[in-house]
Design a protein around this motif. Sequence first.
Motif, PDB file in Angstrom:
ATOM      1  N   ALA A  13       0.776  -1.142  -0.043  1.00 47.33           N
ATOM      2  CA  ALA A  13      -0.110   0.102   0.082  1.00 47.33           C
ATOM      3  C   ALA A  13       0.916   1.182  -0.152  1.00 47.33           C
ATOM      4  CB  ALA A  13      -0.767  -0.009   1.296  1.00 47.33           C
ATOM      5  N   ALA A  14       2.093   1.262   0.928  1.00 48.00           N
ATOM      6  CA  ALA A  14       2.556   2.422   0.764  1.00 48.00           C
ATOM      7  C   ALA A  14       3.323   2.747  -0.452  1.00 48.00           C
ATOM      8  CB  ALA A  14       3.806   2.182   2.059  1.00 48.00           C
ATOM      9  N   VAL A  15       3.843   1.566  -1.018  1.00 53.61           N
ATOM     10  CA  VAL A  15       4.744   1.843  -2.480  1.00 53.61           C
ATOM     11  C   VAL A  15       3.895   2.320  -3.190  1.00 53.61           C
ATOM     12  CG1 VAL A  15       6.152   0.518  -4.274  1.00 53.61           C
ATOM     13  CG2 VAL A  15       6.516   0.175  -1.825  1.00 53.61           C
ATOM     14  N   ARG A  16       2.410   1.632  -3.298  1.00 56.67           N
ATOM     15  CA  ARG A  16       1.344   2.080  -4.486  1.00 56.67           C
ATOM     16  C   ARG A  16       1.232   3.562  -4.173  1.00 56.67           C
ATOM     17  NH1 ARG A  16      -1.105  -2.284  -3.942  1.00 56.67           N
ATOM     18  NH2 ARG A  16      -2.415  -1.648  -2.154  1.00 56.67           N
ATOM     19  N   MET A  17       1.008   4.001  -2.921  1.00 56.26           N
ATOM     20  CA  MET A  17       0.937   5.349  -2.637  1.00 56.26           C
ATOM     21  C   MET A  17       2.051   6.411  -3.072  1.00 56.26           C
ATOM     22  SD  MET A  17      -1.571   7.390  -1.407  1.00 56.26           S
ATOM     23  CE  MET A  17      -2.868   6.270  -0.495  1.00 56.26           C
ATOM     24  N   LEU A  18       3.119   5.769  -2.759  1.00 51.74           N
ATOM     25  CA  LEU A  18       4.240   6.810  -2.968  1.00 51.74           C
ATOM     26  C   LEU A  18       4.173   6.757  -4.681  1.00 51.74           C
ATOM     27  CD1 LEU A  18       7.013   7.754  -1.803  1.00 51.74           C
ATOM     28  CD2 LEU A  18       8.214   5.660  -2.371  1.00 51.74           C
ATOM     29  N   ARG A  19       3.980   5.845  -5.370  1.00 55.42           N
ATOM     30  CA  ARG A  19       3.862   5.761  -6.885  1.00 55.42           C
ATOM     31  C   ARG A  19       5.273   6.246  -7.595  1.00 55.42           C
ATOM     32  NH1 ARG A  19      -0.458   9.910  -9.340  1.00 55.42           N
ATOM     33  NH2 ARG A  19       1.289  11.149  -8.926  1.00 55.42           N
ATOM     34  N   PRO A  20       6.131   5.378  -7.266  1.00 54.51           N
ATOM     35  CA  PRO A  20       7.608   5.609  -8.000  1.00 54.51           C
ATOM     36  C   PRO A  20       7.558   5.671  -9.256  1.00 54.51           C
ATOM     37  CG  PRO A  20       7.668   3.754  -6.439  1.00 54.51           C
ATOM     38  CD  PRO A  20       6.192   4.004  -6.634  1.00 54.51           C
ATOM     39  N   GLU A  21       8.425   6.571  -9.806  1.00 56.67           N
ATOM     40  CA  GLU A  21       8.570   6.627 -11.390  1.00 56.67           C
ATOM     41  C   GLU A  21       9.932   6.653 -11.830  1.00 56.67           C
ATOM     42  OE1 GLU A  21       6.607  10.388 -12.497  1.00 56.67           O
ATOM     43  OE2 GLU A  21       4.543   9.482 -11.896  1.00 56.67           O
ATOM     44  N   ASP A  22      10.366   6.135 -13.121  1.00 52.53           N
ATOM     45  CA  ASP A  22      11.500   6.023 -13.572  1.00 52.53           C
ATOM     46  C   ASP A  22      12.406   7.328 -13.403  1.00 52.53           C
ATOM     47  OD1 ASP A  22      10.970   3.494 -14.117  1.00 52.53           O
ATOM     48  OD2 ASP A  22      10.915   3.598 -16.383  1.00 52.53           O
ATOM     49  N   GLY A  23      13.414   7.535 -13.136  1.00 51.22           N
ATOM     50  CA  GLY A  23      14.375   8.353 -12.926  1.00 51.22           C
ATOM     51  C   GLY A  23      14.048   9.474 -11.663  1.00 51.22           C
ATOM     52  N   GLY A  24      12.859   9.024 -10.937  1.00 50.03           N
ATOM     53  CA  GLY A  24      12.634   9.882  -9.850  1.00 50.03           C
ATOM     54  C   GLY A  24      13.815   9.672  -8.439  1.00 50.03           C
ATOM     55  N   VAL A  25      13.997  10.670  -7.660  1.00 50.13           N
ATOM     56  CA  VAL A  25      14.900  10.489  -6.478  1.00 50.13           C
ATOM     57  C   VAL A  25      13.822  10.467  -5.378  1.00 50.13           C
ATOM     58  CG1 VAL A  25      16.585  11.561  -5.163  1.00 50.13           C
ATOM     59  CG2 VAL A  25      16.720  11.591  -7.552  1.00 50.13           C
ATOM     60  N   TYR A  26      13.845   9.235  -4.586  1.00 52.16           N
ATOM     61  CA  TYR A  26      13.110   9.168  -3.451  1.00 52.16           C
ATOM     62  C   TYR A  26      13.723   9.059  -1.987  1.00 52.16           C
ATOM     63  CZ  TYR A  26       9.416   8.539  -7.048  1.00 52.16           C
ATOM     64  OH  TYR A  26       8.885   8.781  -8.103  1.00 52.16           O
ATOM     65  N   LEU A  27      12.828   9.123  -1.040  1.00 55.98           N
ATOM     66  CA  LEU A  27      13.622   8.741   0.456  1.00 55.98           C
ATOM     67  C   LEU A  27      12.778   7.671   0.971  1.00 55.98           C
ATOM     68  CD1 LEU A  27      15.458   9.802   2.675  1.00 55.98           C
ATOM     69  CD2 LEU A  27      13.451  11.217   3.522  1.00 55.98           C
ATOM     70  N   ASP A  28      13.599   6.865   1.575  1.00 52.71           N
ATOM     71  CA  ASP A  28      13.123   6.025   2.665  1.00 52.71           C
ATOM     72  C   ASP A  28      13.810   6.447   3.930  1.00 52.71           C
ATOM     73  OD1 ASP A  28      12.301   3.768   4.342  1.00 52.71           O
ATOM     74  OD2 ASP A  28      12.951   2.289   3.053  1.00 52.71           O
ATOM     75  N   GLY A  29      12.819   7.025   4.733  1.00 53.78           N
ATOM     76  CA  GLY A  29      13.413   7.690   6.063  1.00 53.78           C
ATOM     77  C   GLY A  29      13.644   6.472   6.797  1.00 53.78           C
ATOM     78  N   THR A  30      13.205   5.280   7.013  1.00 54.87           N
ATOM     79  CA  THR A  30      13.489   4.208   8.009  1.00 54.87           C
ATOM     80  C   THR A  30      13.731   3.013   7.173  1.00 54.87           C
ATOM     81  OG1 THR A  30      10.723   4.023   7.669  1.00 54.87           O
ATOM     82  CG2 THR A  30      11.768   5.348   9.800  1.00 54.87           C
ATOM     83  N   PHE A  31      14.861   2.396   6.846  1.00 59.83           N
ATOM     84  CA  PHE A  31      15.337   1.675   5.955  1.00 59.83           C
ATOM     85  C   PHE A  31      15.093   0.143   6.641  1.00 59.83           C
ATOM     86  CE2 PHE A  31      18.669  -1.413   4.713  1.00 59.83           C
ATOM     87  CZ  PHE A  31      18.230  -1.542   3.362  1.00 59.83           C
ATOM     88  N   GLY A  32      15.232   0.128   8.126  1.00 64.26           N
ATOM     89  CA  GLY A  32      15.076  -1.269   8.758  1.00 64.26           C
ATOM     90  C   GLY A  32      15.683  -2.226   7.935  1.00 64.26           C
ATOM     91  N   GLY A  33      14.894  -3.279   8.002  1.00 56.28           N
ATOM     92  CA  GLY A  33      15.277  -4.548   7.042  1.00 56.28           C
ATOM     93  C   GLY A  33      15.377  -4.572   5.371  1.00 56.28           C
ATOM     94  N   GLY A  34      14.825  -3.315   4.957  1.00 53.76           N
ATOM     95  CA  GLY A  34      14.701  -2.969   3.442  1.00 53.76           C
ATOM     96  C   GLY A  34      13.893  -3.466   2.874  1.00 53.76           C
ATOM     97  N   GLY A  35      12.943  -3.721   3.352  1.00 49.84           N
ATOM     98  CA  GLY A  35      11.575  -4.409   2.660  1.00 49.84           C
ATOM     99  C   GLY A  35      10.989  -3.439   1.856  1.00 49.84           C
ATOM    100  N   TYR A  36      10.670  -2.267   2.242  1.00 53.36           N
ATOM    101  CA  TYR A  36      10.028  -1.042   1.426  1.00 53.36           C
ATOM    102  C   TYR A  36      11.016  -0.618   0.562  1.00 53.36           C
ATOM    103  CZ  TYR A  36       6.130   0.528   4.630  1.00 53.36           C
ATOM    104  OH  TYR A  36       4.892   0.353   5.463  1.00 53.36           O
ATOM    105  N   ALA A  37      12.354  -0.633   0.852  1.00 52.90           N
ATOM    106  CA  ALA A  37      13.599  -0.057  -0.124  1.00 52.90           C
ATOM    107  C   ALA A  37      13.383  -1.019  -1.165  1.00 52.90           C
ATOM    108  CB  ALA A  37      14.713  -0.027   0.478  1.00 52.90           C
ATOM    109  N   ARG A  38      13.426  -2.322  -1.055  1.00 55.50           N
ATOM    110  CA  ARG A  38      13.276  -3.193  -2.379  1.00 55.50           C
ATOM    111  C   ARG A  38      12.271  -3.077  -3.038  1.00 55.50           C
ATOM    112  NH1 ARG A  38      16.380  -8.141  -2.796  1.00 55.50           N
ATOM    113  NH2 ARG A  38      16.775  -8.022  -0.713  1.00 55.50           N
ATOM    114  N   ALA A  39      11.275  -2.995  -2.465  1.00 53.90           N
ATOM    115  CA  ALA A  39       9.945  -2.996  -3.333  1.00 53.90           C
ATOM    116  C   ALA A  39       9.752  -1.456  -4.011  1.00 53.90           C
ATOM    117  CB  ALA A  39       8.538  -3.001  -2.508  1.00 53.90           C
TER     118      ALA A  39
END
Length: 311
Positions: A13-39
């Motif tokens: 749900a979080a990644v859908r909401m973030l809606r990453p696009e090619d070429g964009g620069v994003y921040l994952d402020g709470t890396f943790g185990g990298g689950g969000y980052a990988r997605a």
Amino acid sequence: MTEFSHIPVLRDAAVRMLRPEDGGVYLDGTFGGGGYARAILQAAHCTLWAIDRDPAAILRGAELAAAYPGRLHIVEGRISNLLNLLNAAGVSALAGAVFDLGVSSYQIDDPERGFSFRNDGPLDMRMGKTGMTAAMLVNTISESELADILYAFGEEKASRRIAKTIVERREDQKFETTADLANVIRSVVRPDKSGIDPATRSFQALRIAVNEELDDIAAALTQAAALLAPGGRLVVVSFHSLEDRIVKRFMAQATGRAGGASRHDPASLISAEAPKFRLLTSNGQVPDAAEIRANPRARSARLRAMERLAA
Ligand SMILES: C[S@@+](CC[C@H](N)C(=O)[O-])C[C@H]1O[C@@H](n2cnc3c(N)ncnc32)[C@H](O)[C@@H]1O
């Protein structure tokens, strides 16, 4: 050595909401185990800056960073300092930012980190490696300060009785372990019908105080929002009402849905003129029953998001 893991909550749900696009620069402020980052990295050919204050999370992230050369950059630090951390790295605008607040299962489940009242360990509770431990806190601060922390950050009704008992006990013997502290709290607060361990609220309160969590969240939201480019989204997943209240108020204020802001409210740092953001989730989004069944930690999670309007 025991292997720990972390099941990300509301990740899709979080990644859908973030809606990453090619070429964009994003921040994952709470890396943790990298689950969000990988997605996020899988969702688009984007660049991701990730922050975590826990050196163990940074070490674990090395493998993922190697799998995405030049695309994933992991920085050790606090989210309350994200503006400086990103500026120092040459990042001055973001296409989106996500925060998945609180502690990871890597931290909670490892008795050595001192968060757990179920498994005994040193009374530490620091997400990073600097600052006061929970032991230092409970062994040194005044009874009234301790009671205030238990009440404000744990919503513990028996805060005064618990603080009194802790202070009396530490005169004879200082606290060193999580089990010792949990047992003393349980001697004051009887279990209720909910089945929740009576030490839960006090442990949450001490953890929040040790890590100055709420101050960090408020600062991080302000800084991340300031960095968002037009169309950029801020997505935040919180785990308890104290966190969620800060996120909800901040977003209400930034999107012009709140009344007069207090000057202590981080949202007041954003111009109160025409709103520069629009709210994407009016009541927040919660995990569905299947996710909660699969991962009980998801039970109290809530996702909120907003988007910067075009200039
Ligand atoms: C719930 S976990 C994130 C899990 C991650 N989304 C995943 O999928 O694996 C939260 C992480 O944020 C970090 N963290 C929490 N508060 C922080 C803060 N104020 N500054 C930096 N990192 C923080 C914690 O150390 C922890 O590793």
